[in-house]
Design a protein around this motif. Structure first.
Motif, short mmCIF file in Angstrom:
data_model
loop_
_atom_site.label_atom_id
_atom_site.label_comp_id
_atom_site.label_asym_id
_atom_site.label_seq_id
_atom_site.Cartn_x
_atom_site.Cartn_y
_atom_site.Cartn_z
N MET A 1 0.84 -1.16 -0.11
CA MET A 1 0.14 -0.08 0.11
C MET A 1 0.74 1.23 -0.07
SD MET A 1 -2.66 1.53 2.90
CE MET A 1 -1.29 2.02 3.76
N GLY A 2 2.06 1.07 0.77
CA GLY A 2 2.86 2.34 0.92
C GLY A 2 3.28 2.74 -0.58
N GLY A 3 3.81 1.90 -1.21
CA GLY A 3 4.26 1.81 -2.62
C GLY A 3 2.98 2.41 -3.75
N ARG A 4 1.92 1.70 -3.51
CA ARG A 4 0.77 2.16 -4.39
C ARG A 4 0.30 3.71 -4.17
NH1 ARG A 4 -4.69 3.02 -4.30
NH2 ARG A 4 -4.91 2.21 -2.00
N ILE A 5 0.24 4.12 -2.75
CA ILE A 5 -0.06 5.64 -2.67
C ILE A 5 1.27 6.43 -3.10
CG2 ILE A 5 -0.57 7.27 -0.88
CD1 ILE A 5 -2.55 5.14 -1.24
N VAL B 1 10.00 3.19 -6.53
CA VAL B 1 10.22 2.05 -6.28
C VAL B 1 8.99 1.43 -5.43
CG1 VAL B 1 11.77 0.33 -5.39
CG2 VAL B 1 12.62 2.17 -6.19
N CYS B 2 8.36 0.38 -6.10
CA CYS B 2 7.38 -0.35 -5.37
C CYS B 2 7.67 -1.79 -4.89
CB CYS B 2 5.88 -0.46 -6.12
SG CYS B 2 5.33 1.27 -6.54
N PRO C 1 9.87 7.70 -13.77
CA PRO C 1 10.68 6.31 -13.86
C PRO C 1 10.41 5.29 -12.65
CG PRO C 1 12.00 8.06 -14.46
CD PRO C 1 10.98 8.69 -13.75
N THR C 2 9.80 4.22 -13.04
CA THR C 2 9.33 3.26 -11.87
C THR C 2 9.77 1.95 -11.84
OG1 THR C 2 7.19 4.52 -11.90
CG2 THR C 2 7.35 2.25 -11.11
N LEU C 3 10.22 1.35 -10.85
CA LEU C 3 10.73 0.08 -10.50
C LEU C 3 9.80 -0.64 -9.79
CD1 LEU C 3 12.75 -2.30 -10.91
CD2 LEU C 3 14.11 -1.41 -9.08
N ILE C 4 9.11 -1.81 -10.23
CA ILE C 4 8.36 -2.56 -9.31
C ILE C 4 8.95 -4.27 -9.22
CG2 ILE C 4 6.09 -3.97 -9.15
CD1 ILE C 4 4.80 -1.49 -10.78
N LEU C 5 9.28 -4.09 -7.75
CA LEU C 5 9.98 -5.45 -7.33
C LEU C 5 8.69 -6.42 -6.85
CD1 LEU C 5 12.59 -3.43 -5.66
CD2 LEU C 5 13.13 -5.22 -7.41
N GLN C 6 8.56 -7.43 -7.83
CA GLN C 6 7.55 -8.42 -7.33
C GLN C 6 7.82 -9.85 -7.50
OE1 GLN C 6 4.70 -6.66 -7.34
NE2 GLN C 6 3.01 -7.86 -7.31
N GLY C 7 7.19 -10.76 -6.28
CA GLY C 7 7.27 -11.92 -6.36
C GLY C 7 6.76 -12.76 -7.38
N GLU C 8 7.39 -13.62 -8.01
CA GLU C 8 6.63 -14.42 -9.04
C GLU C 8 5.24 -14.90 -8.67
OE1 GLU C 8 10.13 -15.96 -11.83
OE2 GLU C 8 9.49 -17.21 -10.23
N VAL D 1 7.70 2.18 -16.55
CA VAL D 1 7.50 1.08 -15.59
C VAL D 1 7.99 0.02 -15.94
CG1 VAL D 1 5.84 -0.43 -14.15
CG2 VAL D 1 5.13 2.10 -14.93
N ARG D 2 8.99 -0.51 -14.92
CA ARG D 2 9.67 -1.68 -15.39
C ARG D 2 9.45 -2.68 -14.13
NH1 ARG D 2 14.96 -3.65 -14.15
NH2 ARG D 2 15.66 -1.83 -13.21
N VAL D 3 9.30 -3.84 -14.40
CA VAL D 3 8.72 -4.79 -13.51
C VAL D 3 10.09 -5.89 -13.16
CG1 VAL D 3 7.20 -6.72 -12.25
CG2 VAL D 3 6.37 -4.75 -13.65
#
Length: 214
Positions: free
Chosen positions: A104-108, A122-123, A148-155, A174-176
């Motif tokens: 949520m902190g990254g989304r806001i 960075v999310c 410029p955005t980096l989303i770090l996401q578990g598969e 946006v880069r994931v």
């Protein structure tokens, strides 16, 4: 009457000598700014010569003083808190400010990034949709995001896994970055041969490289 002055937000600042940039991180909906996840990530980023600033939204700060759990504040309050934090960082003359956070902190942060004209976003585990509700997407603003955005996401993130996110239309800004077999906190299954510590270390390296590229 002039515009209402925003009250200062209490900041937790960790830094190494000669910091290259500032990364401000907000917590997720259920855990505070000193959760084990954010503590480990912060330590890694500071070791990369980054200044890390953490803070808590009003409902979490109140929980810390009263011990009573309350749901998150309404979205306008959360956004207003983020904007105030950014104002405080700019007033401190910090350079190259990157904002973001857990879930949520990254989304806001993503909702205010363009308005605040920060250097990057960075999310950490973006909540693309509520768990079990893949049709309720929280991606409309990500389609036109300019920051410029980096989303770090578990598969395996139940808020948006690799298969689901691969079908979304996201801005070219946006880069994931996918973390092997990770869940919402990047924790993989034992059978994967990976550990959460390895995935968090990879997230730190990816974040540091992203900040350096800005």
């Amino acid at each position: 009457m002039g515009p209402k002055r925003r009250e200062n937000v209490e900041l937790c600042i960790d830094e190494a000598p000669r910091c290259r940039a500032t990364v401000a991180l907000a917590h997720g909906a259920g855990a505070p700014m000193d959760s084990e996840f954010l503590e480990e990530l912060t330590a890694g980023l500071v070791a990369q010569q980054l200044r890390v600033v953490r803070f808590e939204f009003p409902y979490m700060a109140e929980r810390r003083t009263t011990g009573r759990k309350k749901p998150p504040n309404r979205e306008p309050v959360l956004c207003e808190t983020w904007l105030r934090v950014i104002e405080q960082l700019e007033a401190a003359r910090y350079k190259k400010i990157v904002i973001g956070g857990k879930s949520m902190g990254g989304r806001i942060a993503s909702l205010v990034a363009d308005e605040a004209q920060v250097a990057g976003l960075v999310c950490l585990g973006y909540p693309f949709h509520p768990t079990g509700r893949p049709e309720k997407l929280r991606t409309a603003h990500l389609e036109s995001l300019r920051t410029p955005t980096l989303i770090l996401q578990g598969e395996r993130d139940p808020f948006g896994n690799r298969q689901e996110v691969g079908g979304y239309h996201l801005s070219s800004a946006v880069r994931v970055h996918w973390l092997a077999d990770g869940d919402h906190s990047f924790k993989p299954r034992k059978s994967s041969g990976r550990t959460q510590e390895q995935n968090i270390a990879e997230a730190v390296e990816a974040t540091a490289s992203f900040v350096e590229s800005l």
